[in-house]
Design an enzyme around this catalytic site. Sequence first.
Site, PDB file in Angstrom:
ATOM      1  N   ARG A   1       0.059  -8.935  13.501  1.00  0.00           N
ATOM      2  CA  ARG A   1      -0.517  -7.970  12.552  1.00  0.00           C
ATOM      3  C   ARG A   1      -1.363  -8.698  11.505  1.00  0.00           C
ATOM      4  NH1 ARG A   1       4.712  -5.271  10.552  1.00  0.00           N
ATOM      5  NH2 ARG A   1       3.372  -4.175   9.072  1.00  0.00           N
TER       6      ARG A   1
ATOM      7  N   LYS B   1       0.839  -1.212   0.000  1.00  0.00           N
ATOM      8  CA  LYS B   1       0.000   0.000   0.000  1.00  0.00           C
ATOM      9  C   LYS B   1       0.872   1.259   0.000  1.00  0.00           C
ATOM     10  CE  LYS B   1      -1.947  -1.160   3.922  1.00  0.00           C
ATOM     11  NZ  LYS B   1      -1.197  -2.401   4.200  1.00  0.00           N
TER      12      LYS B   1
ATOM     13  N   ARG C   1      11.531  -1.270  10.755  1.00  0.00           N
ATOM     14  CA  ARG C   1      10.443  -0.937  11.680  1.00  0.00           C
ATOM     15  C   ARG C   1      10.390  -1.932  12.834  1.00  0.00           C
ATOM     16  NH1 ARG C   1       5.145   0.330   8.168  1.00  0.00           N
ATOM     17  NH2 ARG C   1       4.234  -1.022   9.758  1.00  0.00           N
TER      18      ARG C   1
ATOM     19  N   ARG D   1      -9.603   0.446   8.636  1.00  0.00           N
ATOM     20  CA  ARG D   1      -9.135  -0.899   8.906  1.00  0.00           C
ATOM     21  C   ARG D   1     -10.141  -1.718   9.692  1.00  0.00           C
ATOM     22  NH1 ARG D   1      -3.152   0.133   8.840  1.00  0.00           N
ATOM     23  NH2 ARG D   1      -2.239  -1.822   9.457  1.00  0.00           N
TER      24      ARG D   1
ATOM     25  N   ARG E   1      11.936  -5.524   4.617  1.00  0.00           N
ATOM     26  CA  ARG E   1      11.697  -4.087   4.405  1.00  0.00           C
ATOM     27  C   ARG E   1      12.701  -3.218   5.176  1.00  0.00           C
ATOM     28  NH1 ARG E   1       5.905  -1.718   5.384  1.00  0.00           N
ATOM     29  NH2 ARG E   1       6.125  -2.852   7.340  1.00  0.00           N
TER      30      ARG E   1
HETATM   31  P1  AP5 Z   1       4.963  -1.545   1.770  1.00  0.00           P
HETATM   32  O1  AP5 Z   1       4.617  -0.720   0.582  1.00  0.00           O
HETATM   33  O2  AP5 Z   1       5.699  -0.904   2.894  1.00  0.00           O
HETATM   34  O3  AP5 Z   1       3.642  -2.303   2.312  1.00  0.00           O
HETATM   35  P2  AP5 Z   1       2.403  -1.774   3.140  1.00  0.00           P
HETATM   36  O4  AP5 Z   1       1.197  -2.446   2.606  1.00  0.00           O
HETATM   37  O5  AP5 Z   1       2.418  -0.278   3.187  1.00  0.00           O
HETATM   38  O6  AP5 Z   1       2.766  -2.406   4.531  1.00  0.00           O
HETATM   39  P3  AP5 Z   1       2.722  -1.840   6.017  1.00  0.00           P
HETATM   40  O7  AP5 Z   1       3.466  -2.846   6.849  1.00  0.00           O
HETATM   41  O8  AP5 Z   1       3.184  -0.413   6.106  1.00  0.00           O
HETATM   42  O9  AP5 Z   1       1.234  -1.920   6.329  1.00  0.00           O
HETATM   43  P4  AP5 Z   1       0.604  -2.056   7.681  1.00  0.00           P
HETATM   44  O10 AP5 Z   1      -0.785  -1.920   7.276  1.00  0.00           O
HETATM   45  O11 AP5 Z   1       0.930  -3.240   8.482  1.00  0.00           O
HETATM   46  O12 AP5 Z   1       1.317  -0.907   8.561  1.00  0.00           O
HETATM   47  P5  AP5 Z   1       0.862   0.556   8.948  1.00  0.00           P
HETATM   48  O13 AP5 Z   1       2.057   1.402   8.953  1.00  0.00           O
HETATM   49  O14 AP5 Z   1      -0.315   0.981   8.192  1.00  0.00           O
HETATM   50  O15 AP5 Z   1       5.786  -2.818   1.229  1.00  0.00           O
HETATM   51  C1  AP5 Z   1       6.300  -3.791   2.122  1.00  0.00           C
HETATM   52  C2  AP5 Z   1       7.640  -4.319   1.555  1.00  0.00           C
HETATM   53  O16 AP5 Z   1       7.381  -4.989   0.314  1.00  0.00           O
HETATM   54  C3  AP5 Z   1       8.674  -3.210   1.214  1.00  0.00           C
HETATM   55  O17 AP5 Z   1       9.946  -3.696   1.526  1.00  0.00           O
HETATM   56  C4  AP5 Z   1       8.517  -2.991  -0.303  1.00  0.00           C
HETATM   57  O18 AP5 Z   1       9.708  -2.546  -0.914  1.00  0.00           O
HETATM   58  C5  AP5 Z   1       8.126  -4.392  -0.771  1.00  0.00           C
HETATM   59  N1  AP5 Z   1       7.214  -4.370  -1.920  1.00  0.00           N
HETATM   60  C6  AP5 Z   1       6.125  -3.552  -2.096  1.00  0.00           C
HETATM   61  N2  AP5 Z   1       5.494  -3.850  -3.257  1.00  0.00           N
HETATM   62  C7  AP5 Z   1       6.182  -4.896  -3.809  1.00  0.00           C
HETATM   63  C8  AP5 Z   1       6.018  -5.651  -5.017  1.00  0.00           C
HETATM   64  N3  AP5 Z   1       4.988  -5.427  -5.867  1.00  0.00           N
HETATM   65  N4  AP5 Z   1       6.896  -6.672  -5.275  1.00  0.00           N
HETATM   66  C9  AP5 Z   1       7.935  -6.926  -4.396  1.00  0.00           C
HETATM   67  N5  AP5 Z   1       8.158  -6.232  -3.246  1.00  0.00           N
HETATM   68  C10 AP5 Z   1       7.291  -5.225  -2.957  1.00  0.00           C
HETATM   69  O19 AP5 Z   1       0.360   0.319  10.453  1.00  0.00           O
HETATM   70  C11 AP5 Z   1       1.246   0.040  11.507  1.00  0.00           C
HETATM   71  C12 AP5 Z   1       0.493  -0.054  12.817  1.00  0.00           C
HETATM   72  O20 AP5 Z   1      -0.161   1.184  13.105  1.00  0.00           O
HETATM   73  C13 AP5 Z   1      -0.647  -1.087  12.833  1.00  0.00           C
HETATM   74  O21 AP5 Z   1      -0.172  -2.390  13.140  1.00  0.00           O
HETATM   75  C14 AP5 Z   1      -1.552  -0.524  13.927  1.00  0.00           C
HETATM   76  O22 AP5 Z   1      -1.036  -0.788  15.209  1.00  0.00           O
HETATM   77  C15 AP5 Z   1      -1.454   0.977  13.679  1.00  0.00           C
HETATM   78  N6  AP5 Z   1      -2.480   1.458  12.756  1.00  0.00           N
HETATM   79  C16 AP5 Z   1      -2.268   2.041  11.533  1.00  0.00           C
HETATM   80  N7  AP5 Z   1      -3.432   2.365  10.960  1.00  0.00           N
HETATM   81  C17 AP5 Z   1      -4.408   1.985  11.818  1.00  0.00           C
HETATM   82  C18 AP5 Z   1      -5.814   2.029  11.765  1.00  0.00           C
HETATM   83  N8  AP5 Z   1      -6.465   2.543  10.701  1.00  0.00           N
HETATM   84  N9  AP5 Z   1      -6.502   1.542  12.809  1.00  0.00           N
HETATM   85  C19 AP5 Z   1      -5.884   1.036  13.887  1.00  0.00           C
HETATM   86  N10 AP5 Z   1      -4.545   0.952  13.996  1.00  0.00           N
HETATM   87  C20 AP5 Z   1      -3.803   1.421  12.968  1.00  0.00           C
END
Ligand code: AP5
Length: 234
Positions: free
Chosen positions: A187, A28, A176, A103, A143
């Site tokens: 997660r 994402k 991270r 989410r 990552r």
């Molecule tokens: P990346 O693009 O970083 O993936 P992502 O989907 O953004 O993954 P996140 O881990 O950031 O999502 P998340 O939802 O767990 O975390 P968030 O920060 O929102 O890609 C991942 C890796 O893959 C990278 O190394 C990239 O280079 C590689 N890659 C990407 N595309 C690729 C491809 N096509 N092919 C090969 N490699 C590829 O949330 C963190 C925490 O915050 C949550 O756990 C929760 O505690 C809290 N939180 C955040 N939002 C909320 C909410 N709305 N409600 C409640 N708690 C929340």
Amino acid sequence: MKAESQKTANSGQGIGPLILLGPPGGGKGTQAKRVVDRYGVPQVSTGDLLRDHVARRTELGGKAKAFMERGELVPDELLYGMVSERLEQSDAARGFILDGFPRTVAQAEWLDGWLADHSQVGRPLVINVEVGYNELIKRLTGRRSCPTCGRIYNVATNPPRVAEVCDVDGSRLVTRKDDREEVIAERLREYERQTLPLLDYYGGQGRLHEVDGSQPASEVAAAVQERIEHGDRV
Ligand code: AP5
């Protein structure tokens, strides 16, 4: 020439609200940054906003930190003020990319209410970026990200030119805290329990567009762009 004028036209009009759904590590954030570059609308990542609150030791950051470190979702009611404050900033008037929000079904209902009250931003387009479990584990454990500019790398699929150093600004890359295997497992469980039901929620509204996120990032980006420019907004 035609493609260039299309891009300019889209940049001028904005793209309205775009919601990127998908599992942790699904890509994402990677895709959101490409949409930012192409259309000039801001990425609103609740994960990034929360990490910033934790780093600044705000009251919200203090409440969110323990949930995030365990890989659990932060309680819904802690997010709404933070999200509405961000969406009401002037750079979001032509559209925005929601990355990691909503989410839960409660968050989606809250967002529907917010969008109804701010109908000038347009109707939302919802894109689900789907990736299988084994690939997610590989992506999350590999990552790295830049603490200065936010650029995302992967030691296997998208490494920096110099190991552990950002190509853009030379900062030392970081892993991270929640990308440790035991936290990743929680997660993914939270995603299945709380976020997967959103596919039915948006599917039932006829708003859901699916993209195969297991393809190379450039192909995923082309599919996302196709949905942005030709997908129905209901
Ligand atoms: P990346 O693009 O970083 O993936 P992502 O989907 O953004 O993954 P996140 O881990 O950031 O999502 P998340 O939802 O767990 O975390 P968030 O920060 O929102 O890609 C991942 C890796 O893959 C990278 O190394 C990239 O280079 C590689 N890659 C990407 N595309 C690729 C491809 N096509 N092919 C090969 N490699 C590829 O949330 C963190 C925490 O915050 C949550 O756990 C929760 O505690 C809290 N939180 C955040 N939002 C909320 C909410 N709305 N409600 C409640 N708690 C929340």
